[in-house]
Structures are given as structure tokens and as C-alpha cells.
Design a protein around this motif. Structure first.
Motif, PDB file in Angstrom:
ATOM      1  N   MET A  83       0.747  -1.211   0.004  1.00 50.10           N
ATOM      2  CA  MET A  83       0.038   0.085   0.034  1.00 50.10           C
ATOM      3  C   MET A  83       0.953   1.355  -0.086  1.00 50.10           C
ATOM      4  SD  MET A  83      -2.710   1.152   2.832  1.00 50.10           S
ATOM      5  CE  MET A  83      -3.669  -0.174   2.586  1.00 50.10           C
ATOM      6  N   ASN A  84       0.879   2.292  -0.882  1.00 56.44           N
ATOM      7  CA  ASN A  84       1.553   3.497  -1.017  1.00 56.44           C
ATOM      8  C   ASN A  84       0.615   4.400  -0.280  1.00 56.44           C
ATOM      9  OD1 ASN A  84       3.691   2.244  -2.511  1.00 56.44           O
ATOM     10  ND2 ASN A  84       2.340   2.603  -4.289  1.00 56.44           N
ATOM     11  N   VAL A  85       1.108   4.984   0.634  1.00 54.47           N
ATOM     12  CA  VAL A  85       0.668   6.276   1.543  1.00 54.47           C
ATOM     13  C   VAL A  85       1.268   7.588   1.279  1.00 54.47           C
ATOM     14  CG1 VAL A  85      -0.137   7.112   3.736  1.00 54.47           C
ATOM     15  CG2 VAL A  85      -0.404   4.569   3.223  1.00 54.47           C
ATOM     16  N   ASN A  86       0.595   8.445   0.864  1.00 55.00           N
ATOM     17  CA  ASN A  86       1.282   9.795   0.581  1.00 55.00           C
ATOM     18  C   ASN A  86       1.583  10.639   1.739  1.00 55.00           C
ATOM     19  OD1 ASN A  86       1.192  12.826   0.153  1.00 55.00           O
ATOM     20  ND2 ASN A  86       0.411  12.315  -1.788  1.00 55.00           N
ATOM     21  N   LEU A  87       3.092  10.851   1.821  1.00 54.21           N
ATOM     22  CA  LEU A  87       3.674  11.321   2.953  1.00 54.21           C
ATOM     23  C   LEU A  87       3.078  12.930   3.570  1.00 54.21           C
ATOM     24  CD1 LEU A  87       7.359  10.647   2.283  1.00 54.21           C
ATOM     25  CD2 LEU A  87       5.950   9.612   3.932  1.00 54.21           C
ATOM     26  N   LYS A  88       2.425  13.469   2.523  1.00 55.22           N
ATOM     27  CA  LYS A  88       1.897  14.662   2.822  1.00 55.22           C
ATOM     28  C   LYS A  88       0.656  14.479   3.637  1.00 55.22           C
ATOM     29  CE  LYS A  88       1.471  17.952  -0.057  1.00 55.22           C
ATOM     30  NZ  LYS A  88       1.378  18.948  -1.298  1.00 55.22           N
ATOM     31  N   LEU A  89      -0.210  13.331   3.378  1.00 60.77           N
ATOM     32  CA  LEU A  89      -1.311  12.932   3.991  1.00 60.77           C
ATOM     33  C   LEU A  89      -0.992  12.540   5.405  1.00 60.77           C
ATOM     34  CD1 LEU A  89      -3.487  10.934   1.465  1.00 60.77           C
ATOM     35  CD2 LEU A  89      -3.502  13.230   1.746  1.00 60.77           C
ATOM     36  N   MET A  90       0.283  11.770   5.402  1.00 57.73           N
ATOM     37  CA  MET A  90       0.723  11.197   6.902  1.00 57.73           C
ATOM     38  C   MET A  90       0.910  12.301   7.863  1.00 57.73           C
ATOM     39  SD  MET A  90       0.806   8.487   8.564  1.00 57.73           S
ATOM     40  CE  MET A  90       0.775   7.284   7.298  1.00 57.73           C
ATOM     41  N   HIS A  91       1.738  13.623   7.076  1.00 56.86           N
ATOM     42  CA  HIS A  91       1.946  14.535   7.771  1.00 56.86           C
ATOM     43  C   HIS A  91       0.637  15.276   8.513  1.00 56.86           C
ATOM     44  CE1 HIS A  91       4.283  18.214   9.227  1.00 56.86           C
ATOM     45  NE2 HIS A  91       3.366  18.775   8.514  1.00 56.86           N
ATOM     46  N   THR A  92      -0.440  15.375   7.967  1.00 54.28           N
ATOM     47  CA  THR A  92      -1.535  15.952   8.027  1.00 54.28           C
ATOM     48  C   THR A  92      -1.958  15.266   9.177  1.00 54.28           C
ATOM     49  OG1 THR A  92      -1.895  16.864   5.799  1.00 54.28           O
ATOM     50  CG2 THR A  92      -3.759  16.889   7.144  1.00 54.28           C
ATOM     51  N   PHE A  93      -2.193  13.967   9.141  1.00 52.15           N
ATOM     52  CA  PHE A  93      -2.807  13.030  10.007  1.00 52.15           C
ATOM     53  C   PHE A  93      -1.917  13.076  11.464  1.00 52.15           C
ATOM     54  CE2 PHE A  93      -1.779   9.201  12.624  1.00 52.15           C
ATOM     55  CZ  PHE A  93      -2.986   8.813  13.297  1.00 52.15           C
ATOM     56  N   LEU A  94      -0.685  13.466  11.534  1.00 49.67           N
ATOM     57  CA  LEU A  94       0.061  13.519  12.845  1.00 49.67           C
ATOM     58  C   LEU A  94      -0.377  15.027  13.333  1.00 49.67           C
ATOM     59  CD1 LEU A  94       3.499  12.235  11.549  1.00 49.67           C
ATOM     60  CD2 LEU A  94       2.275  11.349  13.304  1.00 49.67           C
ATOM     61  N   LEU A  95      -0.577  16.017  12.496  1.00 49.20           N
ATOM     62  CA  LEU A  95      -0.948  17.190  12.994  1.00 49.20           C
ATOM     63  C   LEU A  95      -2.316  17.228  13.600  1.00 49.20           C
ATOM     64  CD1 LEU A  95       0.317  19.793  10.388  1.00 49.20           C
ATOM     65  CD2 LEU A  95       1.056  19.551  12.346  1.00 49.20           C
ATOM     66  N   VAL A  96      -3.101  16.544  13.160  1.00 55.22           N
ATOM     67  CA  VAL A  96      -4.638  16.697  13.665  1.00 55.22           C
ATOM     68  C   VAL A  96      -4.557  15.928  15.021  1.00 55.22           C
ATOM     69  CG1 VAL A  96      -7.045  15.546  13.449  1.00 55.22           C
ATOM     70  CG2 VAL A  96      -5.821  16.724  11.286  1.00 55.22           C
ATOM     71  N   ALA A  97      -3.617  14.682  15.073  1.00 53.03           N
ATOM     72  CA  ALA A  97      -3.504  13.714  16.020  1.00 53.03           C
ATOM     73  C   ALA A  97      -2.903  14.471  17.303  1.00 53.03           C
ATOM     74  CB  ALA A  97      -2.908  12.379  15.705  1.00 53.03           C
ATOM     75  N   GLU A  98      -1.790  15.206  17.018  1.00 48.46           N
ATOM     76  CA  GLU A  98      -1.156  15.957  18.196  1.00 48.46           C
ATOM     77  C   GLU A  98      -1.956  17.028  18.641  1.00 48.46           C
ATOM     78  OE1 GLU A  98       2.591  16.637  16.143  1.00 48.46           O
ATOM     79  OE2 GLU A  98       3.366  14.663  16.208  1.00 48.46           O
ATOM     80  N   HIS A  99      -2.872  17.853  17.867  1.00 49.33           N
ATOM     81  CA  HIS A  99      -3.389  19.068  18.304  1.00 49.33           C
ATOM     82  C   HIS A  99      -4.897  18.483  18.703  1.00 49.33           C
ATOM     83  CE1 HIS A  99      -0.332  20.829  15.974  1.00 49.33           C
ATOM     84  NE2 HIS A  99      -0.597  21.957  16.748  1.00 49.33           N
ATOM     85  N   SER A 100      -5.526  17.214  18.318  1.00 53.07           N
ATOM     86  CA  SER A 100      -6.637  16.901  18.790  1.00 53.07           C
ATOM     87  C   SER A 100      -7.879  18.014  18.114  1.00 53.07           C
ATOM     88  CB  SER A 100      -6.905  16.763  20.069  1.00 53.07           C
ATOM     89  OG  SER A 100      -6.070  15.816  20.615  1.00 53.07           O
ATOM     90  N   SER A 101      -7.396  18.429  17.151  1.00 49.52           N
ATOM     91  CA  SER A 101      -8.225  19.646  16.380  1.00 49.52           C
ATOM     92  C   SER A 101      -7.794  19.796  15.071  1.00 49.52           C
ATOM     93  CB  SER A 101      -8.081  20.891  16.932  1.00 49.52           C
ATOM     94  OG  SER A 101      -8.790  21.951  16.677  1.00 49.52           O
ATOM     95  N   PHE A 102      -8.979  19.583  14.005  1.00 47.66           N
ATOM     96  CA  PHE A 102      -8.935  20.071  12.758  1.00 47.66           C
ATOM     97  C   PHE A 102      -8.355  21.414  12.384  1.00 47.66           C
ATOM     98  CE2 PHE A 102     -10.890  16.015  12.383  1.00 47.66           C
ATOM     99  CZ  PHE A 102     -10.405  15.536  11.072  1.00 47.66           C
ATOM    100  N   CYS A 103      -9.090  22.339  13.486  1.00 46.90           N
ATOM    101  CA  CYS A 103      -8.822  23.721  13.253  1.00 46.90           C
ATOM    102  C   CYS A 103      -7.320  24.134  13.525  1.00 46.90           C
ATOM    103  CB  CYS A 103      -9.830  24.536  14.196  1.00 46.90           C
ATOM    104  SG  CYS A 103      -9.440  26.238  14.147  1.00 46.90           S
ATOM    105  N   ARG A 104      -6.751  23.645  14.792  1.00 45.34           N
ATOM    106  CA  ARG A 104      -5.424  24.052  15.164  1.00 45.34           C
ATOM    107  C   ARG A 104      -4.679  23.329  14.173  1.00 45.34           C
ATOM    108  NH1 ARG A 104      -7.895  23.447  20.421  1.00 45.34           N
ATOM    109  NH2 ARG A 104      -6.953  21.435  20.632  1.00 45.34           N
ATOM    110  N   ALA A 105      -4.577  22.194  13.685  1.00 47.09           N
ATOM    111  CA  ALA A 105      -3.827  21.533  12.576  1.00 47.09           C
ATOM    112  C   ALA A 105      -3.785  22.218  11.377  1.00 47.09           C
ATOM    113  CB  ALA A 105      -4.459  20.165  12.461  1.00 47.09           C
TER     114      ALA A 105
END
Length: 336
Positions: A1-23
Motif C-alpha cells: 500500500m502506498n501512502v502519501n507522506l503529505k497525508l501522513m503529515h496532516t494526520f500527525l498534526l490533527v492527532a497531536e492537536h486533537s483539532s482540525f482547526c489547530r492543525a
């Protein structure tokens, strides 16, 4: 499975901030763009990664598992990128060294030649300085590090020992030292002697030794360059007192090189840096090579044809906070 690194970076931001807005704020993108990228990642994986409510964003069980894996992958990638950068820096780096003159004029050229073979892209600048000038250049951070004797009253500096260098006397043929392979301070006090100026460490060693032995040396000449000191000794003007490392591999036949005993003398050569300073990759690699080559055992192949090799001394050992030679030489205190 090929996962886009940009998508993974966005996932980490949302997970670390627990917020789509702050990410979105952290990534300088719109909240809708962040939401779209998380949705794309979830579609690729076939699972939901977040529980979304109007008040909070929380990881699902699958999201928690992905977070652990993603953090580990990012850390490994950053380590790899840092290693690549370090390798590039070493191959194309710049090195500035402050070095005491006797070492610069004797052992340092061979060490630089060996380093050049391994890292031809590195540019090295060597500054031959007295001990005081070397310490000042380190304090100003004009150099990567210094190579010289340990100095007192320099608490802001760190001294990494690399070599214990015995103090020798180069005695001209017209001054009789018998057939022994050593000379005492008492014997030296009956001869005219030649010493180097500008070496506070050497002067300190000689002053303490004279006081301990209850003798006073007859210092007839003081010079600035070790080559001048050796030439004057060869001319019969007196016994030159100098570090073992400064004695040529093939001494002048008019001179006899003997270690000083009663008491035996030695100086400690160190890599000197500001306390807490981290060396650059190229500087750290050079220090590794410096330590290895300076302490390389001397062999017959290191001596020029027809020359008599100076005696090889035992390695340094640590005992009760002192550096000492195994051949019963007096130790030099080491800061603990």
C-alpha cells in the motif's frame, strides 16, 4: 500500500492537536483542506482514524495504532536525513584548529595528510598559537577546537586528554651524561639549559619540579621556536628541555635525547573546547583520527633509516584522579 507522506503529515498534526482547526493553523492551510486530506487517508486505509463530534476530535483504535507507527517512521526518517547531512558535511566541511606549535610542527602534518585521504573535500585551517592565545581563540569561538596542554584556571573550558607527552633533555656531546639513558634535574642544574618561551604549561611543570627537587636550573637561553632550541643545543650552547613529541625522528648526531627523571616530567596534551560545546561532524571525525594516530604504537618503520629510535613509553593509566605512566612517572592531576 502506498501512502502519501503529505497525508501522513496532516494526520500527525490533527492527532497531536486533537483539532482540525489547530492543525490547519499549524500547516497554514484551510480547515476544509485538512479535513479532505484526512478523508483521503481514511479511504486509502479503509478505516476511520478519528471520532468527530462538534466538541472534540479523538483517535479511533486504528488511529492510535497508526499514530505509534507514524511517529516511529518520522523519527527514523529524520535520523536518516540527519545522517545523510552529517556525511555531506564531513565530505565538504571546513575545519579550523588552534594548535600549540611543537605539535603543529611535528605530528600534526601526518595526521592532516591521513585525514585528507579520507575526506579530500574538507578544508583545514591551522593556527599555531601559544597556550594563552589558543585558549582565547576557543573562548571567542574563532576555532572549532584547540590542541594543547591542560591549563589551570580555565573552568569554562573542557580538556579531553589525548596524549601524555614526556619531557626530555637534548644534551649536546660536549656535556657528559654518562652511559645512562636518563638524566636527573640535579644533573641538569649543573648544565646551561635552553627552554621555550610562551609555554606557560612547560614553565609551570619546570617550576614545580625544581621546587620538589630542591634545585634551580641554569637557564642560559630562552627561545620561541623549537627548531631554534634544537639547533642551539646542537651547537653546544646547552641542554634543550622540550617535549618528547618535539624531538625529530632522526636526531642530530651531536645530540643525545634522554628523558628527565628524579622527578620524571610529562605534560598532558588535550583537545580543548568550550564546556558543553558540541563539535561539528567533521571536527568530531578529525578528533577521532587525532586520538588514534597520536597514540599509535611506534615501530621501527616509523624511524628513518640509520636513526636510533627513542624508547617507547607505556600507555597512560588512570589511578586516584591522576594520569600516570606505568613506568613510575609522576602523574599530572586531572579535573574530576
Amino acid at each position: 500500500m502506498n501512502v502519501n507522506l503529505k497525508l501522513m503529515h496532516t494526520f500527525l498534526l490533527v492527532a497531536e492537536h486533537s483539532s482540525f482547526c489547530r492543525a490547519a493553523e499549524a500547516s497554514n492551510r484551510s480547515q476544509s483542506a485538512v479535513s479532505m486530506q484526512i478523508r483521503q487517508l481514511e479511504l486509502q486505509l479503509g478505516v476511520s482514524l478519528f471520532h468527530r463530534t462538534t466538541r472534540r476530535v479523538q483517535l479511533t483504535r486504528e488511529g492510535e495504532l497508526l499514530l505509534v507507527c507514524a511517529r516511529r517512521a518520522v523519527a527514523e526518517m529524520q535520523t536518516g536525513l540527519r545522517q545523510i547531512k552529517d556525511a555531506v558535511d564531513i565530505q565538504r566541511g571546513r575545519l579550523t584548529i588552534a594548535c600549540e606549535p611543537t605539535l603543529a610542527a611535528t605530528r600534526l602534518p601526518d595526521i592532516l595528510a591521513a585525514f585528507q585521504k579520507s575526506y579530500p573535500g574538507v578544508t583545514a585551517h591551522v593556527r599555531e598559537l601559544s597556550t594563552a592565545e589558543m585558549l582565547d581563540s576557543i573562548r571567542r569561538q574563532d576555532v572549532d577546537f584547540g590542541i594543547g596542554p591542560r591549563s589551570a584556571n580555565a573552568a569554562e573550558l573542557q580538556f579531553q586528554p589525548i596524549l601524555l607527552d614526556e619531557i626530555y633533555a637534548l644534551v649536546p656531546a660536549n656535556l657528559d651524561v654518562g652511559h645512562r639513558g636518563t638524566i636527573s634535574l640535579l644533573e641538569l642544574s649543573h648544565m646551561p639549559t635552553l627552554v621555550l618561551t610562551g609555554s606557560s604549561a612547560m614553565h609551570s611543570i619546570l617550576e614545580k619540579a625544581q621546587k620538589a627537587a630542591g634545585v634551580t636550573l641554569n637557564i642560559k637561553y630562552e627561545v620561541q621556536q623549537v627548531q631554534t632550541q634544537i639547533a642551539m643545543a646542537a651547537a653546544g650552547l646547552g641542554a634543550a628541555i622540550l617535549p618528547r613529541i618535539a624531538i625529530p625522528v632522526k636526531p642530530d648526531p651531536r645530540l643525545r635525547a634522554v628523558p628527565i627523571v628524579d622527578p620524571p616530567l610529562a605534560r598532558e596534551l588535550c583537545v580543548v573546547t568550550l564546556r558543553g560545546q558540541f563539535l561539528s561532524p567533521v571536527a568530531a571525525r578529525f578528533v577521532e583520527m587525532l586520538d588514534r594516530l597520536l597514540n599509535r604504537p611506534e615501530t621501527a618503520t616509523d624511524v628513518a633509516p640509520g636513526a636510533a629510535a627513542l624508547p617507547i613509553r607505556p600507555a597512560i593509566s588512570r589511578h586516584r584522579g591522576h594520569l600516570a605512566l606505568a613506568s613510575n612517572q609522576i602523574g599530572i592531576p586531572v579535573a574530576q
